[in-house]
Design an enzyme around this catalytic site. Structure first.
Site, short mmCIF file in Angstrom:
data_model
loop_
_atom_site.label_atom_id
_atom_site.label_comp_id
_atom_site.label_asym_id
_atom_site.label_seq_id
_atom_site.Cartn_x
_atom_site.Cartn_y
_atom_site.Cartn_z
N SER A 126 0.26 -1.17 -0.17
CA SER A 126 0.21 0.51 -0.32
C SER A 126 0.92 1.25 -0.07
O SER A 126 0.80 2.22 -0.10
CB SER A 126 -0.58 0.11 1.34
OG SER A 126 -0.40 0.10 2.25
N LYS A 164 0.54 4.34 6.71
CA LYS A 164 -0.15 5.41 5.80
C LYS A 164 0.00 6.91 5.77
O LYS A 164 0.63 7.41 6.90
CB LYS A 164 -1.72 5.31 6.08
CG LYS A 164 -2.45 4.08 5.64
CD LYS A 164 -2.84 3.94 4.35
CE LYS A 164 -3.44 2.58 3.62
NZ LYS A 164 -2.46 1.13 4.39
#
Length: 209
Positions: A126, A164
């Site tokens: 990701s 993230k």
């Protein structure tokens, strides 16, 4: 100070697990915790560690096996000389799989800060467009606040931790992947807790095919 591999294992085990034992472990408990069959072999290793001034000789009052002050001072030195705890694997959208025995990894000075840091292993892709690939190690500075645009370890709903980019606004917090095939995740600010900020990264080319 040269220890045999076995002695080193016992010493490392005692170091890393001092917090787990509510009182210094007896030989039996140490055997059980390390999954060793015979106490006999452990006995001679412990004796060698006592001779090396790393373990206090148990007396009647205190039966358990404890580390000497000398051993602890060595440890503080090694942690200062670049060892960081390796906490586990962080996946896209799953809790950190905490590693049962925290091990310590040598991390170059340039990759960390003077604040407490820890190491996580990245799983998944990701964050690949930011150059963070599956199998990389990231060095995380432990703190509970971040600036917008920093890469953080975010704990969502106290359940899953993820790596993230973060953007925080009064009404919502965005966790943004560095992967154009994935969507940003939107939360209310109270759903997201910052557990640290990315400060460094290491890669082992043996992990990458």
């Amino acid at each position: 100070m040269a220890l045999t591999r076995k002695q080193q294992e016992i010493f490392d085990f005692l170091l890393q697990n001092q917090e787990q034992f509510s009182h210094p472990p007896t030989l039996e408990e140490l055997c059980a915790a390390m999954g060793l069959k015979s106490r006999g072999s452990l006995h001679s290793q412990i004796k060698a560690l006592i001779d090396a001034n790393l373990i206090e000789a148990p007396e009647r009052k205190q039966r358990g096996i404890r580390l000497t002050e000398h051993a602890k001072s060595l440890v503080n030195k090694t942690s200062a000389s670049g060892m960081l705890p390796f906490i586990g694997t962080i996946a896209a959208g799953r809790p950190i799989e905490a590693i049962e025995n925290i091990s310590y990894m040598a991390v170059p000075e340039e990759l960390k800060t003077e604040n407490p840091c820890y190491v996580l292993k990245v799983k998944g892709d990701s964050m690949q467009e930011e150059g963070i690939f599956d199998g990389d190690w990231v060095i995380i500075e432990q703190r509970s606040h971040a600036r917008n645009g920093e890469i953080v370890v975010a704990l969502v709903e106290k359940a899953e931790a993820t790596l993230k980019f973060i953007e925080q606004y009064p009404h919502e917090t965005l966790l943004i992947p560095a992967n154009s095939s994935m969507q940003a995740m939107r939360y209310r600010p109270e759903q997201v807790e910052i557990q640290g900020v990315l400060v460094g990264q290491m890669r082992s080319y043996t992990n990458h095919h």
